[in-house]
Design a protein around this motif. Sequence first.
Motif: not given
Length: 94
Positions: A53, A67, A90
């Motif tokens: 991420a 995010i 995401i």
Amino acid sequence: MSNSTIDYTIEKFLISNEPVMKIAIDVLEILGKINKLTMKGSGESCPPTVAVANIITQNMLKGKTKIDKILVDSEVLDDGRLISIIEVTITKIN
């Protein structure tokens, strides 16, 4: 993810024990086709989930993704042990 068919209508991506950069490239490919992706890791796959991420949102697609949501949970296995679970969503920024 190699040698498998990716269903882009399903927005969940399970993180495995593959190298983090390979997973990040797979996620990058999927984000090229959809606007929102949830990555899920459990147990030892939790730290790589967070790493992917961060690689996507802070390096590869910085300023183009964010995010959106982080869910941390655990579940009890059949043998009574707890296993951690993390889901990181995401989203592309317009």
